[in-house]
Design a protein around this motif. Structure first.
Motif, mmCIF file in Angstrom:
data_model
loop_
_atom_site.group_PDB
_atom_site.id
_atom_site.type_symbol
_atom_site.label_atom_id
_atom_site.label_comp_id
_atom_site.label_asym_id
_atom_site.label_seq_id
_atom_site.Cartn_x
_atom_site.Cartn_y
_atom_site.Cartn_z
ATOM 1 N N GLY A 45 48.993 -2.397 65.221
ATOM 2 C CA GLY A 45 48.234 -2.618 66.672
ATOM 3 C C GLY A 45 47.509 -1.336 67.068
ATOM 4 N N CYS A 46 48.441 -0.222 66.891
ATOM 5 C CA CYS A 46 47.752 1.133 67.440
ATOM 6 C C CYS A 46 47.130 1.688 66.332
ATOM 7 C CB CYS A 46 49.113 1.988 67.706
ATOM 8 S SG CYS A 46 50.035 1.608 69.232
ATOM 9 N N PHE A 47 47.409 1.922 64.941
ATOM 10 C CA PHE A 47 46.672 2.584 64.118
ATOM 11 C C PHE A 47 45.641 1.684 63.196
ATOM 12 C CE2 PHE A 47 50.622 5.154 64.881
ATOM 13 C CZ PHE A 47 50.155 6.227 65.049
ATOM 14 N N GLY A 48 45.912 0.450 63.338
ATOM 15 C CA GLY A 48 45.072 -0.517 62.635
ATOM 16 C C GLY A 48 44.008 -1.034 63.657
ATOM 17 N N VAL A 49 44.246 -1.948 64.699
ATOM 18 C CA VAL A 49 43.219 -2.318 65.447
ATOM 19 C C VAL A 49 42.769 -1.545 66.619
ATOM 20 C CG1 VAL A 49 43.107 -4.339 67.378
ATOM 21 C CG2 VAL A 49 44.450 -4.754 65.242
ATOM 22 N N GLY A 50 43.635 -0.647 66.969
ATOM 23 C CA GLY A 50 43.235 0.253 68.120
ATOM 24 C C GLY A 50 42.458 1.302 67.725
ATOM 25 N N MET A 51 42.923 1.869 66.500
ATOM 26 C CA MET A 51 42.247 3.218 66.016
ATOM 27 C C MET A 51 41.140 3.013 65.336
ATOM 28 S SD MET A 51 42.526 6.417 66.160
ATOM 29 C CE MET A 51 44.416 6.390 66.192
ATOM 30 N N VAL A 52 40.870 1.541 64.717
ATOM 31 C CA VAL A 52 39.716 1.309 64.434
ATOM 32 C C VAL A 52 38.534 1.282 65.450
ATOM 33 C CG1 VAL A 52 38.364 -0.660 63.405
ATOM 34 C CG2 VAL A 52 40.422 0.001 62.413
ATOM 35 N N ALA A 65 35.006 2.746 53.998
ATOM 36 C CA ALA A 65 36.477 2.614 53.870
ATOM 37 C C ALA A 65 36.895 1.769 52.534
ATOM 38 C CB ALA A 65 36.782 1.496 55.017
ATOM 39 N N PRO A 66 36.026 1.085 51.745
ATOM 40 C CA PRO A 66 36.532 0.535 50.536
ATOM 41 C C PRO A 66 36.772 1.717 49.488
ATOM 42 C CG PRO A 66 34.740 -0.747 51.587
ATOM 43 C CD PRO A 66 34.757 0.476 52.297
ATOM 44 N N ILE A 67 36.003 2.797 49.719
ATOM 45 C CA ILE A 67 36.183 3.842 48.636
ATOM 46 C C ILE A 67 37.520 4.577 48.894
ATOM 47 C CG2 ILE A 67 35.369 6.038 48.119
ATOM 48 C CD1 ILE A 67 32.661 5.554 48.476
ATOM 49 N N LEU A 68 37.982 4.543 50.270
ATOM 50 C CA LEU A 68 39.404 5.200 50.508
ATOM 51 C C LEU A 68 40.320 4.183 50.134
ATOM 52 C CD1 LEU A 68 38.511 6.501 53.962
ATOM 53 C CD2 LEU A 68 38.477 7.800 51.846
ATOM 54 N N ALA A 69 40.075 2.797 50.307
ATOM 55 C CA ALA A 69 41.169 1.888 49.807
ATOM 56 C C ALA A 69 41.335 2.051 48.321
ATOM 57 C CB ALA A 69 40.871 0.626 50.300
ATOM 58 N N SER A 77 37.354 6.799 61.186
ATOM 59 C CA SER A 77 36.841 5.248 61.382
ATOM 60 C C SER A 77 37.150 4.845 60.071
ATOM 61 C CB SER A 77 35.549 5.167 62.060
ATOM 62 O OG SER A 77 35.177 3.928 61.958
ATOM 63 N N ALA A 78 36.354 5.391 58.796
ATOM 64 C CA ALA A 78 36.693 4.581 57.701
ATOM 65 C C ALA A 78 38.100 4.723 57.167
ATOM 66 C CB ALA A 78 35.920 5.685 56.766
ATOM 67 N N LEU A 79 39.041 5.946 57.396
ATOM 68 C CA LEU A 79 40.076 5.826 57.271
ATOM 69 C C LEU A 79 40.951 4.951 58.022
ATOM 70 C CD1 LEU A 79 42.528 7.480 55.613
ATOM 71 C CD2 LEU A 79 42.777 9.062 57.620
ATOM 72 N N ALA A 80 40.749 4.510 59.260
ATOM 73 C CA ALA A 80 41.425 3.543 60.027
ATOM 74 C C ALA A 80 41.065 2.161 59.406
ATOM 75 C CB ALA A 80 40.845 3.831 61.502
ATOM 76 N N PHE A 81 39.815 1.979 58.820
ATOM 77 C CA PHE A 81 39.645 0.577 58.540
ATOM 78 C C PHE A 81 40.054 0.287 57.239
ATOM 79 C CE2 PHE A 81 35.894 -2.390 56.935
ATOM 80 C CZ PHE A 81 36.610 -3.468 57.610
ATOM 81 N N ALA A 82 40.186 1.292 56.313
ATOM 82 C CA ALA A 82 41.011 1.235 55.205
ATOM 83 C C ALA A 82 42.517 0.857 55.356
ATOM 84 C CB ALA A 82 40.850 2.412 54.247
ATOM 85 N N PHE A 83 43.082 1.473 56.353
ATOM 86 C CA PHE A 83 44.437 1.503 56.702
ATOM 87 C C PHE A 83 44.581 -0.148 57.117
ATOM 88 C CE2 PHE A 83 47.702 1.346 60.165
ATOM 89 C CZ PHE A 83 48.680 1.722 59.046
ATOM 90 N N TYR A 84 43.865 -0.223 58.045
ATOM 91 C CA TYR A 84 43.722 -1.658 58.612
ATOM 92 C C TYR A 84 43.748 -2.769 57.619
ATOM 93 C CZ TYR A 84 41.928 -5.593 61.528
ATOM 94 O OH TYR A 84 41.763 -6.883 62.154
ATOM 95 N N MET A 85 43.049 -2.751 56.421
ATOM 96 C CA MET A 85 43.016 -3.576 55.425
ATOM 97 C C MET A 85 44.265 -3.530 54.529
ATOM 98 S SD MET A 85 39.094 -3.846 54.172
ATOM 99 C CE MET A 85 39.004 -2.015 53.594
ATOM 100 N N ILE A 86 44.570 -2.480 54.285
ATOM 101 C CA ILE A 86 45.906 -2.091 53.351
ATOM 102 C C ILE A 86 47.207 -2.564 53.967
ATOM 103 C CG2 ILE A 86 47.183 -0.480 52.117
ATOM 104 C CD1 ILE A 86 44.384 1.180 51.574
ATOM 105 N N TYR A 87 47.348 -1.946 55.157
ATOM 106 C CA TYR A 87 48.730 -2.449 56.144
ATOM 107 C C TYR A 87 48.515 -3.957 56.353
ATOM 108 C CZ TYR A 87 52.567 -1.083 58.748
ATOM 109 O OH TYR A 87 53.800 -0.729 59.314
ATOM 110 N N GLY A 88 47.323 -4.451 56.746
ATOM 111 C CA GLY A 88 47.235 -5.876 56.706
ATOM 112 C C GLY A 88 47.756 -6.743 55.943
ATOM 113 N N LYS A 89 47.106 -6.315 54.671
ATOM 114 C CA LYS A 89 47.565 -7.027 53.450
ATOM 115 C C LYS A 89 48.944 -7.037 53.149
ATOM 116 C CE LYS A 89 46.358 -8.713 49.299
ATOM 117 N NZ LYS A 89 45.952 -10.061 49.022
ATOM 118 N N LYS A 90 49.640 -5.898 53.439
ATOM 119 C CA LYS A 90 51.277 -5.840 53.427
ATOM 120 C C LYS A 90 51.733 -6.668 54.402
ATOM 121 C CE LYS A 90 55.070 -2.921 54.265
ATOM 122 N NZ LYS A 90 55.273 -1.317 54.708
#
Length: 294
Positions: free
Chosen positions: A78-85, A108-112, A164-177
């Motif tokens: 919530g903080c580093f995914g949703v909120g940080m994005v 973000a896809p490049i970072l992912a 922002s790109a890093l947060a969105f990449a984290f959002y996708m990867i951590y969300g997938k987890k």
């Protein structure tokens, strides 16, 4: 990956990107009414949490049940995914412009992909690499092709956009987890809740909600339901079936849809470079979806 699952994931994320792109017109209306982006994001998160929580409590209460041990995951998500994005995207807008913020976030896809190669030892896929290049190049042309807009980069804006790109990449990867353990709606409701709580520390909800007209509230409700709850739900449903990099590339359809809607509804001009950029993004999505993947 089963073919049917692959196409189901594609359709879900493409529909989410379409809803996000169409909603850009509603956001433009609110900005023209002098609603600040910071007010909009807080109202969006608070209403999304309340709406989804009440809906699940009424129709599927077991989805609201989590254990005490799950709380750290949702706090991080919530903080580093949703909120940080949300924060980094709006900070980039405040330092540059909307077009620049959108372009930088969709790195973000490049970072992912880099995360997968470095930490998961994923071997580069030529089709995926080519799709990434097409998507990023197309996004650049969509932004750069408008003589009246274009990129507006300064050190603070560039730092915010990369964050922002890093947060969105984290959002996708951590969300997938998280999807391996939780239903996508469970993931979203508590992600919205923690994100809304984090934003409330910056601006109290009653302060963000004060002084808006009835018409503005109709647009807030539209953005809550059709630009947040439903499309984010579709995105995570689709993420169940796809690699985060592929999901990220498909989501780059959003600026293409936004440009098309602005052309049709707002009669904004589409310049030749922007048309080329839209075609490149569409080619990237087609390639990454139809090419064979390991």
């Amino acid at each position: 990956m089963a073919v049917n699952n692959k196409w189901q994931g594609f359709l879900l994320i493409a529909l989410a990107a379409t809803m996000w792109g169409v909603a850009g017109t509603a956001a433009k209306y609110l900005f023209n009414q002098r609603v600040s982006p910071f007010e909009l994001v807080e109202i969006r998160l608070v209403l999304s949490f309340v709406f989804l929580f009440l809906y699940l409590a009424a129709v599927n209460r077991p989805l609201l049940k989590i254990s005490f041990a799950d709380i750290p995951y949702f706090l991080v998500f919530g903080c580093f995914g949703v909120g940080m994005v949300q924060f980094t995207y709006l900070f980039t807008i405040s330092q540059t412009n909307v077009a620049t913020a959108v372009f930088l976030q969709y790195l973000a896809p490049i970072l992912a992909a880099l995360y997968g190669m470095v930490f998961l030892r994923e071997r580069p896929d030529i089709f995926r690499v080519l799709s990434l290049l097409l998507a990023v190049g197309g996004g650049f042309f969509i932004v750069r092709g408008n003589p009246g807009g274009g990129l507006a980069v300064n050190p603070a804006g560039l730092a915010g956009g990369l964050a922002s790109a890093l947060a969105f990449a984290f959002y996708m990867i951590y969300g997938k987890k998280g999807l391996a353990r939780f239903n996508s709606w469970t993931l979203l409701v508590y992600g919205f809740g923690v994100g809304a709580l984090a934003w409330s520390l910056y601006m109290p909800p009653w302060q963000a909600a004060a002084g808006h007209s009835a018409m503005n509230w109709l647009f807030f409700l539209y953005i809550t339901i059709f630009a947040t709850v439903i499309p984010f739900g579709l995105f995570f449903k689709g993420l169940n079936f796809l690699h985060p990099v592929i999901a990220g590339i498909i989501s780059t359809l959003e600026p293409v849809i936004a440009a098309f809607v602005a052309w049709v509804i707002l009669h904004e001009t589409l310049f030749p470079l922007q048309v080329l950029g839209c075609a490149m993004v569409c080619a990237a999505v087609i390639l990454v979806q139809t090419a064979p993947h390991r």
